[in-house]
Design a protein around this motif. Structure first.
Motif, mmCIF file in Angstrom:
data_model
loop_
_atom_site.group_PDB
_atom_site.id
_atom_site.type_symbol
_atom_site.label_atom_id
_atom_site.label_comp_id
_atom_site.label_asym_id
_atom_site.label_seq_id
_atom_site.Cartn_x
_atom_site.Cartn_y
_atom_site.Cartn_z
ATOM 1 N N ASN A 84 -6.976 12.952 0.077
ATOM 2 C CA ASN A 84 -6.057 12.093 0.515
ATOM 3 C C ASN A 84 -6.276 10.769 0.068
ATOM 4 O O ASN A 84 -7.100 11.095 -0.983
ATOM 5 C CB ASN A 84 -6.754 11.799 1.965
ATOM 6 N N PHE A 91 1.179 8.436 -7.574
ATOM 7 C CA PHE A 91 1.030 7.488 -6.291
ATOM 8 C C PHE A 91 3.396 7.153 -6.617
ATOM 9 O O PHE A 91 3.130 6.075 -7.078
ATOM 10 C CB PHE A 91 0.763 5.712 -5.879
ATOM 11 N N ASN A 120 -4.569 5.989 -0.683
ATOM 12 C CA ASN A 120 -3.889 5.823 -1.013
ATOM 13 C C ASN A 120 -4.417 4.113 -2.428
ATOM 14 O O ASN A 120 -5.230 4.594 -2.797
ATOM 15 C CB ASN A 120 -3.930 4.868 0.559
ATOM 16 N N ARG A 142 1.003 -0.889 -0.233
ATOM 17 C CA ARG A 142 -0.183 0.208 0.289
ATOM 18 C C ARG A 142 0.837 1.327 -0.040
ATOM 19 O O ARG A 142 1.433 1.104 0.300
ATOM 20 C CB ARG A 142 -0.804 -0.340 1.262
ATOM 21 N N ASP A 143 0.685 1.607 -1.014
ATOM 22 C CA ASP A 143 1.409 3.446 -0.681
ATOM 23 C C ASP A 143 0.511 4.736 0.036
ATOM 24 O O ASP A 143 -0.496 5.254 -0.992
ATOM 25 C CB ASP A 143 1.764 3.537 -2.100
ATOM 26 N N THR A 144 0.620 4.801 0.501
ATOM 27 C CA THR A 144 -0.239 5.960 1.174
ATOM 28 C C THR A 144 0.568 7.313 1.273
ATOM 29 O O THR A 144 -0.435 8.541 1.354
ATOM 30 C CB THR A 144 -0.295 6.097 3.016
ATOM 31 N N ILE A 173 0.591 9.424 -0.913
ATOM 32 C CA ILE A 173 0.253 10.756 -2.553
ATOM 33 C C ILE A 173 0.771 11.866 -2.249
ATOM 34 O O ILE A 173 1.288 12.285 -1.372
ATOM 35 C CB ILE A 173 -1.464 10.637 -1.669
#
Lengths: 400, 400, 400
Positions: free
Chosen positions: C312, C184, C314, C53-55, C57
């Motif tokens: 916001n 991302f 992800n 997961r890439d949070t 951003i």
């Protein structure tokens, strides 16, 4: 069919060896106690692992500065010294200005010493290069009666920013009013920094301090600077950036345990240490028009204290899922002590060999072994044969 | 009493079966090695699981642009082309402007083609509706000698934004000076992007590049645009948003392992792909007053390159708690290999039945079974009876 | 040497007791099913634990407001009512203004009631203290024909902000155009809020609504305010802060499962509840110069609706490492059910004593016990002796 279900509906549990020994018993119980203490004390009570936590705080900040200063015999009000004017979370209070009035586009001498010249040839190397206040033309012109400077094309006259001026000391008594609303979307919980326990009259008159007025939303600039451990005079002279941090750590299981806590730091701490470009300043211009349509402007070099209001926080509320997961983790972690106890039991205790014999049962794939692998035999021979090397129950012996 | 304590002070450990088989022994040790390698190599060395980590970086950014451009025969300086002027982390450098001078409140023709008309009836449908530059009155008036347009009420004359102008190409040589101070509050560690190893003279003269001057805080606009893989001419013409990212990955266990790394991207990447509203522009006005008190203004449509300085990072420092937790996790995870090895042992190895007999002991709740449940019998009968279906030691057989 | 390796290449697995009992078998399988269901349903399908997961951003927001309002018989356009003008993610639309024209530095009476006076002595206590609109001089001067006020030094005349004015109601029909690009960095995935499925013509004409036009990037102010559950008239009158949240929850394993979702809230929710300083307003000034060089200004107190565009999100994408780790966690967690089943088995089932005898084997460090610790004896005596107190297989009995 029935057999299938019977075969399926079985329960498998590990066969255990119970060691009746005071030594290892005490060690075992102490280790278990430590693990339980860790989980109860740290994980559950301190870290509140039984709560689900919302860290995605939504915040809005509104600020308003009040106070009057006198600078160059003029009274300065909010519209004069605060920029940007919108009252957002980042704003500057200008403490010192160097103004250059009535600049128009044209040609004029540079104002920086390094462009001093005596004849055009001194300036020719700069032709069409950027100077400090305009594009150099390559000519050498009179700066004043005694000095000559390279000529620039640009907004003239050039700013002279070496003038010493004193900052506006009234800034120390200015007040900053901060209105901060937060919301935790997961719990749909909204709160503001005007606590309901505080009356309107109080808010109008109070001043924040760390001891008696910890929830007052009005901050004296001088106090903020002092709490950030800075010297106001120095800061006002060079400019700088002060952070006003509002922390919200909310336990929504307890009603009313959700209050702001204010802290203050100098954010551009590097400026204090380093000689290059210390402080904080910027230039802006006010534009005017002559009757004939010619533009002219007032260039302002402003030294300012910038305030950044930073809001952070999180809220926790009891929830079944993290509670269950962490309780399971706690229960299973109690078994972790076995690793340590096994090492002690199988190596350092009197009768270690006996424990090993009891704990380990051997089975081998060599035909000879298999042959004699009656239960009796294997059990009896265990005492002498087994040297377990599993990491889980590590036995400290030399193999080779 | 004594019995109670004796009963309490016991230690329970699992009874184990040790399989002496090269095949399963090798598999077991290899799996254990892989797990240990994963923990040592990835979790501890790469992810630094022995450190406590502070991700709540506090940062302050100060920027200053330098350079002179020529636009419409006027020299433009910082106060002219940078907005907002405060030198914060987000700022725009204006590259192209369309100015509409001397606008006053009044009535005048629209300037957009779609409002072309020949008579009032063409415009009547628009009465009191917003046009492009004002509120339409429904009248048709002369735009120039040959054309008629619907009339608007508003700031007049209306802007004509279809004029082709060239951007200010000098922007490419402008420099951006970035002063960034960071702080990790957990460790009370402060650092700035002016590294102590760098002299003041160097900072005044250097220009950032990716090879030799990776720590110079002065960036040429042209370089930044190129590092973001953009074409400067296109970008200056349409406008756009460039991100200057400063990453701080600090290992505070090693002194001086805390340096900024700069990277550059175009943030409004969508603008490149999509034809609708490409680039970045905005309108603002400068307000003037005539002698008689009438307001007039200069409307500016500005195309700009916006720079967003984004700071992120985290710092780690050795701490006992995460070290212990992760070591325990590593030790217990070694046991996870058992799941895999059990599947192999009980299903695919020669003598699987024998291993099963050794590993599983049966107990039943049926009275008949209970009766004959002498140790001997159960053990002897194991070989034929047991088919374990526990997931933990999964035996691949058909039940039904 | 060979023996060493043979000793090393062993595999140790726990010896298990298989209980053939319908009761405990059903409990065991149900518990296992629950755990598997939790992992498959919640951890894998819902929480997508198989994805990395890439949070972090990266986002850029550009905004543009359109519309014309009429205020005090003047047509207001974007350059008049939007501030700051740069079209960033935070901007204010001014709905109501109180202007004080032609202020110059000088002396004049205060305008606030509390400074009413009849003679100088009423004002002397204020000398050199800040009033509401300037620094008090201590003199009492005529405010109008009937009233006297303490005199101030500062920008004169003082603002009278008690005038009732109506807000500019046309704001309700203004449109906000939002261009949002996100990226991302972990996956180098870029997307914008102009979806490729949407035509340019559509974007030019559409208006966002929650039902049919969920991807239209043009928002009517009135709609936004209504979606935030606010009353436009009240909001325009007092001012306030509205949050426009853009959420990106992307599953990059499915192509095109990465779309923005818009939501709206009032961020300064506290303002509604609290009587102190409700709403949102700020002051700014426009500076002018007389022919003789004297500065004068127009002070504006502006009530505004501030819009904060908050982005916001992800993104997740399949990755081997989290998949493996979570699968291992799932498999080992199945064993956790044993804790519960052991408690039931050893305490509440018929024949619990028999199960205990089978599960636990005793070994003691007392010489006497050791003597008689033949396999047979110990096994036979188990039934009577063992009371396990291990937490992992807790036996509910009274010890003392």
């Amino acid at each position: 069919m029935c057999t299938c279900i019977t075969d399926f509906l079985t329960y498998e549990t590990t066969k255990s060896v119970v060691v009746k020994s005071w030594t290892i018993g005490i060690i075992n119980r102490v280790v278990q106690l430590l693990i339980i203490t860790y989980f109860v004390g740290w994980v559950f009570l301190n870290e509140k692992a039984y709560q689900v936590r919302d860290t995605a705080i939504e915040s809005s900040v509104m600020t308003k500065v009040k106070g009057f200063g006198i600078y160059n015999n003029r009274v300065m009000d909010v519209a004069d010294y605060v920029t940007p004017t919108q009252g957002a979370s980042v704003f500057c209070i200008i403490t010192k200005i160097i103004t250059t009035d009535n600049q128009v586009q044209g040609h004029c001498p540079e104002s920086e010493k390094r462009f001093t010249c005596t004849q055009d040839s001194n300036c020719s190397k700069y032709v069409n290069k950027p100077g400090d206040y305009g594009i150099l033309t390559g000519r050498c012109v009179s700066f004043n009666t005694t000095m000559k400077m390279c000529e620039i094309k640009g907004w003239c006259p050039a700013e002279i920013d070496t003038i010493k001026t004193t900052p506006m000391m009234e800034v120390e008594n200015f007040t900053i009013f901060i209105k901060n609303s937060i919301r935790f979307p997961m719990f749909n919980y909204t709160k503001g920094n005007f606590l309901p326990t505080i009356s309107s009259d109080y808010i109008k008159k109070c001043n924040f301090d760390m001891v008696n007025n910890t929830y007052c939303p009005i901050f004296k600039v001088g106090d903020v600077v002092r709490y950030a451990q800075q010297n106001f005079t120095k800061l006002a002279d060079k400019g700088g950036i002060i952070g006003i941090k509002i922390g919200w750590l909310c336990d929504l299981d307890k009603s009313d345990d959700c209050n702001p806590s204010y802290s203050f730091t100098r954010l551009d701490a590097m400026s204090q240490k380093n000689a290059v470009s210390p402080g904080y300043n910027f230039r802006f211009a006010k534009y005017y028009k002559m009757e004939n349509g010619t533009d002219y402007r007032t260039l302002v070099k402003a030294y300012a204290i910038r305030f950044d209001v930073l809001v952070n926080g999180n809220a926790g509320k009891f929830n079944m899922i993290p509670t269950l997961i962490n309780m399971v983790a706690a229960f299973t972690s109690v078994g972790v002590g076995t690793v340590l106890c096994d090492i002690i039991l199988l190596n350092f205790l009197k009768g270690a060999e006996q424990y090993k014999a009891k704990k380990f049962e051997e089975v081998s794939d060599s035909p000879m072994d298999t042959h004699s692998n009656g239960l009796y035999q294997s059990q009896l021979s265990l005492r002498h044969k087994i040297k377990s090397n599993d990491l889980g129950s590590f036995s400290i012996e030399h193999y080779c």
